[in-house]
Design a protein around this motif. Structure first.
Motif, PDB file in Angstrom:
ATOM      1  N   MET A   1      40.275   4.353  -4.210  1.00 30.15           N
ATOM      2  CA  MET A   1      39.397   5.425  -3.801  1.00 30.15           C
ATOM      3  C   MET A   1      39.337   5.454  -2.264  1.00 30.15           C
ATOM      4  O   MET A   1      39.261   4.411  -1.635  1.00 30.15           O
ATOM      5  CB  MET A   1      38.022   5.185  -4.395  1.00 30.15           C
ATOM      6  N   PRO A   2      39.355   6.620  -1.641  1.00 30.14           N
ATOM      7  CA  PRO A   2      39.397   6.686  -0.188  1.00 30.14           C
ATOM      8  C   PRO A   2      38.165   6.081   0.476  1.00 30.14           C
ATOM      9  O   PRO A   2      38.252   5.552   1.576  1.00 30.14           O
ATOM     10  CB  PRO A   2      39.507   8.168   0.114  1.00 30.14           C
ATOM     11  N   LYS A   3      37.027   6.120  -0.173  1.00 27.13           N
ATOM     12  CA  LYS A   3      35.807   5.591   0.425  1.00 27.13           C
ATOM     13  C   LYS A   3      35.934   4.098   0.678  1.00 27.13           C
ATOM     14  O   LYS A   3      35.589   3.600   1.748  1.00 27.13           O
ATOM     15  CB  LYS A   3      34.615   5.893  -0.472  1.00 27.13           C
ATOM     16  N   LYS A   4      36.457   3.367  -0.292  1.00 24.15           N
ATOM     17  CA  LYS A   4      36.622   1.924  -0.135  1.00 24.15           C
ATOM     18  C   LYS A   4      37.645   1.601   0.947  1.00 24.15           C
ATOM     19  O   LYS A   4      37.446   0.695   1.754  1.00 24.15           O
ATOM     20  CB  LYS A   4      37.050   1.300  -1.464  1.00 24.15           C
ATOM     21  N   ALA A   6      33.662  12.410   6.081  1.00 26.27           N
ATOM     22  CA  ALA A   6      34.973  11.830   6.415  1.00 26.27           C
ATOM     23  C   ALA A   6      35.937  12.906   6.897  1.00 26.27           C
ATOM     24  O   ALA A   6      36.653  12.720   7.881  1.00 26.27           O
ATOM     25  CB  ALA A   6      35.551  11.104   5.203  1.00 26.27           C
ATOM     26  N   ALA A   7      35.957  14.039   6.224  1.00 30.40           N
ATOM     27  CA  ALA A   7      36.853  15.125   6.638  1.00 30.40           C
ATOM     28  C   ALA A   7      36.454  15.640   8.017  1.00 30.40           C
ATOM     29  O   ALA A   7      37.313  15.892   8.874  1.00 30.40           O
ATOM     30  CB  ALA A   7      36.826  16.245   5.611  1.00 30.40           C
ATOM     31  N   GLY A   8      35.171  15.793   8.252  1.00 29.28           N
ATOM     32  CA  GLY A   8      34.701  16.226   9.561  1.00 29.28           C
ATOM     33  C   GLY A   8      35.032  15.218  10.645  1.00 29.28           C
ATOM     34  O   GLY A   8      35.390  15.581  11.771  1.00 29.28           O
ATOM     35  N   ALA A   9      34.913  13.938  10.312  1.00 29.93           N
ATOM     36  CA  ALA A   9      35.245  12.890  11.275  1.00 29.93           C
ATOM     37  C   ALA A   9      36.726  12.923  11.628  1.00 29.93           C
ATOM     38  O   ALA A   9      37.100  12.719  12.789  1.00 29.93           O
ATOM     39  CB  ALA A   9      34.866  11.523  10.710  1.00 29.93           C
ATOM     40  N   TYR A  47      41.361  17.542   8.545  1.00 25.46           N
ATOM     41  CA  TYR A  47      40.211  17.950   7.744  1.00 25.46           C
ATOM     42  C   TYR A  47      40.637  18.325   6.322  1.00 25.46           C
ATOM     43  O   TYR A  47      40.102  17.807   5.344  1.00 25.46           O
ATOM     44  CB  TYR A  47      39.507  19.138   8.413  1.00 25.46           C
ATOM     45  N   PHE A  48      41.617  19.214   6.221  1.00 28.57           N
ATOM     46  CA  PHE A  48      42.017  19.686   4.893  1.00 28.57           C
ATOM     47  C   PHE A  48      42.766  18.625   4.095  1.00 28.57           C
ATOM     48  O   PHE A  48      42.601  18.540   2.874  1.00 28.57           O
ATOM     49  CB  PHE A  48      42.820  20.980   4.999  1.00 28.57           C
ATOM     50  N   PHE A 108      42.794  14.940  -0.413  1.00 29.51           N
ATOM     51  CA  PHE A 108      43.025  13.571  -0.867  1.00 29.51           C
ATOM     52  C   PHE A 108      41.781  13.020  -1.550  1.00 29.51           C
ATOM     53  O   PHE A 108      41.871  12.375  -2.597  1.00 29.51           O
ATOM     54  CB  PHE A 108      43.437  12.689   0.315  1.00 29.51           C
ATOM     55  N   TRP A 109      40.618  13.273  -0.993  1.00 30.16           N
ATOM     56  CA  TRP A 109      39.361  12.787  -1.568  1.00 30.16           C
ATOM     57  C   TRP A 109      39.134  13.423  -2.942  1.00 30.16           C
ATOM     58  O   TRP A 109      38.791  12.751  -3.896  1.00 30.16           O
ATOM     59  CB  TRP A 109      38.212  13.131  -0.626  1.00 30.16           C
ATOM     60  N   ARG A 110      39.349  14.716  -3.029  1.00 28.62           N
ATOM     61  CA  ARG A 110      39.170  15.426  -4.309  1.00 28.62           C
ATOM     62  C   ARG A 110      40.149  14.901  -5.357  1.00 28.62           C
ATOM     63  O   ARG A 110      39.772  14.661  -6.504  1.00 28.62           O
ATOM     64  CB  ARG A 110      39.374  16.932  -4.103  1.00 28.62           C
TER      65      ARG A 110
END
Length: 175
Positions: free
Chosen positions: A1-4, A42-45, A148-149, A154-156
């Motif tokens: 998962m991208p968050k981890k 994350a996308a905004g960052a 951003y996109f 990727f997150w979705r």
């Protein structure tokens, strides 16, 4: 998962809050939303960090931190992504931005030589300045938008894959 994955590579809250150049933001650094990690932040960052990485200014981290605080995206990730443009990667990044600027402005590409002195930098900038700045702006906007996109997609994708795996495990255990 991208968050981890992102949490492993991001600097900690304490590191960012104690950074000597970021102390000018004072109490603004205590907003918990600046350190929250989700698809939007994350996308905004990524957009903020990649845009600022293409800016040919000193203290890019301050610019990234300012914009991240203003648009309330993940601050550590925004600041860390600025380091994509480091002393090793700056020459190809900025030369590519210069070529983009030459192409967009219609100017002809000029030959230049780099001299390690203040006068050498000033002379180079007077000859190359306008196409270089235009190219940096355009390249920064494109890199930020792509970042951003791509992160949002990727997150979705990662979440949908996780849901499907969980659904599959649920179906297997119910049999």
């Amino acid at each position: 998962m991208p968050k981890k994955m992102l949490k492993r590579v991001m600097p900690s809250h304490e590191t960012v809050k104690s950074h000597k150049y970021l102390q000018i933001f004072g109490n603004l650094l205590h907003d918990p939303n600046l350190f929250h990690l989700n698809r939007r932040s994350a996308a905004g960052a990524f957009a903020v960090g990649l845009f600022c990485a293409f800016m040919p200014i000193p203290f890019q981290m301050l610019l990234a931190a300012s914009i991240a605080i203003l648009v309330r995206t993940n601050l550590p990730l925004s600041v860390a992504l600025v380091w994509i443009s480091n002393p090793i990667t700056m020459p190809p990044i900025f030369y590519g931005a210069y070529l983009v600027g030459v192409w967009v402005t219609g100017n002809s590409e000029k030959q230049f030589s780099f001299e390690l002195s203040w006068q050498g930098v000033v002379d180079s900038f007077t000859h190359l300045g306008y196409p270089f700045l235009v190219g940096c702006g355009i390249s920064g906007i494109i890199a930020g938008a792509l970042g951003y996109f791509i992160i949002r997609m990727f997150w979705r994708y990662s979440i949908v894959r996780h849901w499907r795996q969980r659904q599959q495990r649920t179906n297997e255990t119910s049999k």
